[in-house]
Design a protein around this motif. Structure first.
Motif, PDB file in Angstrom:
ATOM      1  N   GLY A  67       0.844  -1.188   0.000  1.00 52.20           N
ATOM      2  CA  GLY A  67       0.000   0.000   0.000  1.00 52.20           C
ATOM      3  C   GLY A  67       0.880   1.239   0.000  1.00 52.20           C
ATOM      4  N   PRO A  68       0.431   2.319   0.630  1.00 52.40           N
ATOM      5  CA  PRO A  68       1.213   3.549   0.666  1.00 52.40           C
ATOM      6  C   PRO A  68       2.568   3.361   1.333  1.00 52.40           C
ATOM      7  N   ALA A  69       3.554   4.122   0.833  1.00 52.07           N
ATOM      8  CA  ALA A  69       4.891   4.096   1.415  1.00 52.07           C
ATOM      9  C   ALA A  69       4.905   4.866   2.730  1.00 52.07           C
ATOM     10  N   LEU A  70       5.816   4.468   3.610  1.00 50.03           N
ATOM     11  CA  LEU A  70       6.015   5.128   4.890  1.00 50.03           C
ATOM     12  C   LEU A  70       7.384   5.812   4.893  1.00 50.03           C
ATOM     13  N   SER A  71       7.619   6.639   5.880  1.00 48.34           N
ATOM     14  CA  SER A  71       8.890   7.358   5.960  1.00 48.34           C
ATOM     15  C   SER A  71      10.050   6.380   6.109  1.00 48.34           C
ATOM     16  N   ARG A  72      11.166   6.734   5.505  1.00 48.10           N
ATOM     17  CA  ARG A  72      12.367   5.900   5.606  1.00 48.10           C
ATOM     18  C   ARG A  72      12.965   6.001   7.007  1.00 48.10           C
ATOM     19  N   GLN A  73      13.302   4.860   7.572  1.00 43.37           N
ATOM     20  CA  GLN A  73      14.061   4.841   8.820  1.00 43.37           C
ATOM     21  C   GLN A  73      15.559   4.949   8.495  1.00 43.37           C
ATOM     22  N   ARG A  74      16.285   5.650   9.334  1.00 43.42           N
ATOM     23  CA  ARG A  74      17.751   5.693   9.182  1.00 43.42           C
ATOM     24  C   ARG A  74      18.360   5.729  10.574  1.00 43.42           C
ATOM     25  N   TYR A  75      19.211   4.765  10.856  1.00 47.46           N
ATOM     26  CA  TYR A  75      19.812   4.679  12.179  1.00 47.46           C
ATOM     27  C   TYR A  75      21.194   4.034  12.080  1.00 47.46           C
ATOM     28  N   ARG A  76      21.993   4.273  13.121  1.00 47.03           N
ATOM     29  CA  ARG A  76      23.342   3.724  13.156  1.00 47.03           C
ATOM     30  C   ARG A  76      23.329   2.320  13.752  1.00 47.03           C
ATOM     31  N   MET A  77      24.001   1.409  13.084  1.00 47.74           N
ATOM     32  CA  MET A  77      24.087   0.034  13.553  1.00 47.74           C
ATOM     33  C   MET A  77      25.215  -0.112  14.575  1.00 47.74           C
ATOM     34  N   SER A  78      25.305  -1.288  15.173  1.00 47.06           N
ATOM     35  CA  SER A  78      26.309  -1.523  16.209  1.00 47.06           C
ATOM     36  C   SER A  78      27.735  -1.445  15.670  1.00 47.06           C
ATOM     37  N   ASN A  79      27.904  -1.697  14.345  1.00 46.45           N
ATOM     38  CA  ASN A  79      29.238  -1.615  13.750  1.00 46.45           C
ATOM     39  C   ASN A  79      29.613  -0.204  13.312  1.00 46.45           C
ATOM     40  N   GLY A  80      28.736   0.758  13.585  1.00 46.54           N
ATOM     41  CA  GLY A  80      29.032   2.147  13.265  1.00 46.54           C
ATOM     42  C   GLY A  80      28.483   2.628  11.937  1.00 46.54           C
ATOM     43  N   ARG A  81      28.101   1.718  11.041  1.00 44.87           N
ATOM     44  CA  ARG A  81      27.546   2.109   9.745  1.00 44.87           C
ATOM     45  C   ARG A  81      26.084   2.514   9.891  1.00 44.87           C
ATOM     46  N   LYS A 141     -12.326   4.793  -2.163  1.00 43.04           N
ATOM     47  CA  LYS A 141     -13.652   5.401  -2.252  1.00 43.04           C
ATOM     48  C   LYS A 141     -13.605   6.746  -2.991  1.00 43.04           C
ATOM     49  N   GLY A 142     -12.867   6.769  -4.092  1.00 45.35           N
ATOM     50  CA  GLY A 142     -12.814   7.959  -4.932  1.00 45.35           C
ATOM     51  C   GLY A 142     -11.893   9.047  -4.449  1.00 45.35           C
ATOM     52  N   ARG A 143     -11.154   8.802  -3.362  1.00 49.25           N
ATOM     53  CA  ARG A 143     -10.278   9.836  -2.800  1.00 49.25           C
ATOM     54  C   ARG A 143      -8.831   9.354  -2.808  1.00 49.25           C
ATOM     55  N   VAL A 144      -7.925  10.208  -3.260  1.00 49.90           N
ATOM     56  CA  VAL A 144      -6.503   9.869  -3.248  1.00 49.90           C
ATOM     57  C   VAL A 144      -5.986   9.932  -1.817  1.00 49.90           C
ATOM     58  N   VAL A 145      -5.349   8.845  -1.391  1.00 49.13           N
ATOM     59  CA  VAL A 145      -4.860   8.738  -0.017  1.00 49.13           C
ATOM     60  C   VAL A 145      -3.370   9.061   0.063  1.00 49.13           C
ATOM     61  N   ALA A 146      -2.597   8.617  -0.935  1.00 52.75           N
ATOM     62  CA  ALA A 146      -1.142   8.816  -0.914  1.00 52.75           C
ATOM     63  C   ALA A 146      -0.592   8.605  -2.307  1.00 52.75           C
TER      64      ALA A 146
END
Length: 288
Positions: free
Chosen positions: A63-77, A277-282
């Motif tokens: 369905g509709p896309a959601l915001s991208r997550q971005r976080y630092r992993m344990s290895n620093g990347r 129902k006839g309405r654009v959601v995203a």
């Protein structure tokens, strides 16, 4: 130079009754959404569908896309994860799921319980974003035809101008992307370059291709395009999700009829319009 983000994709899968699908990973002892890293050269949309299937055993439509997550992993990347809302295609029974070293539990969880069960704050934020978008929508993929022969180098009827090899490759790469949004019919301009763009999807899936002079450069009118678009939104032309393939000069009229902002689509790219129902959601801009 810093290394590129590790790219991953997944989905917030929901079902009727207000439940969301969560997975438990024994390596990290955490509860999260089904997701995973992209394979080399894999499109992020294809990866999202594949990872849900691999981690839960369920096939889904996005369905509709959601915001991208971005976080630092344990290895620093840094890791960037793209998410979509999703619904199961077919049975949503997970009772037969076989635990493994990567995912040892898959459960449908009530929304309120899921907020408590999720291990990470960024997943809880994604769940909150998904909640108002959890109702089932239909998709209309507004597609600009793939790369075609140069207009200046084509001396015959412009309607018969075909795709070049790059365009044929783009058309093939569209197949899993359209399938991810459960497209069940292709509606296209009568021009060869448009028909060739959607035929690979029809050949793989068996869904029909319907041609309209109203979507061609030569035959398009505001009234004709508006009537077609209204038919999609109202469900008169197609009760499922669909792709509409047309030309750059016609795209502004199509998007205006949908009452969404104009976007510059490159050859082979599309704007996926989710409506209910006839309405654009995203909406989401998707490159091939």
């Amino acid at each position: 130079m810093e290394p590129r983000d590790v790219r991953a994709a997944g989905a917030v899968v929901t079902r009727k009754g207000g439940e969301v699908l969560l997975v438990h990973r024994p390596k990290y002892d955490d509860w999260s959404f089904p997701k995973g890293k992209l394979d080399r050269g894999e499109h992020v949309i294809t990866a999202a569908v594949r990872e849900v299937a691999e981690e839960t055993g369920l096939d889904v439509h996005l369905g509709p896309a959601l915001s991208r997550q971005r976080y630092r992993m344990s290895n620093g990347r840094w890791k960037a994860v793209d998410y979509w809302t999703a619904r199961v295609a077919g049975s949503d029974d997970v009772s037969r799921y076989r635990p493994n070293d990567e995912v040892d539990a898959v459960e449908w969880v009530d929304w309120k319980d899921a907020q408590q069960r999720l291990t990470y704050s960024y997943d809880r934020a994604t769940l909150a974003e998904a909640r108002p978008l959890r109702r089932r929508t239909r998709a209309l993929a507004v597609l600009r035809h793939a790369e075609a022969r140069s207009r200046n180098g084509w001396k015959k009827d412009d309607r018969r101008r075909p795709l070049v090899r790059l365009g044929e490759t783009q058309a093939q790469r569209l197949v899993p992307l359209l399938a991810a949004f459960d497209v069940t019919a292709a509606h296209t301009s009568t021009s060869t370059r448009c028909v060739q763009t959607v035929v690979p999807y029809a050949d793989v899936t068996g869904w029909p291709v319907k041609v309209y002079d109203e979507l061609s450069e030569e035959g398009a009118t505001v009234e004709g395009v508006v009537d077609l678009v209204d038919g999609f939104l109202d469900g008169d032309l197609d009760a499922g999700s669909a792709v509409l393939c047309t030309h750059r000069p016609v795209l502004p009229t199509v998007l205006d009829a949908l009452q969404v902002p104009d976007v510059e689509l490159e050859p082979g790219s599309m704007l996926v319009v989710h409506h209910r129902k006839g309405r654009v959601v995203a909406t989401q801009h998707v490159e091939p």
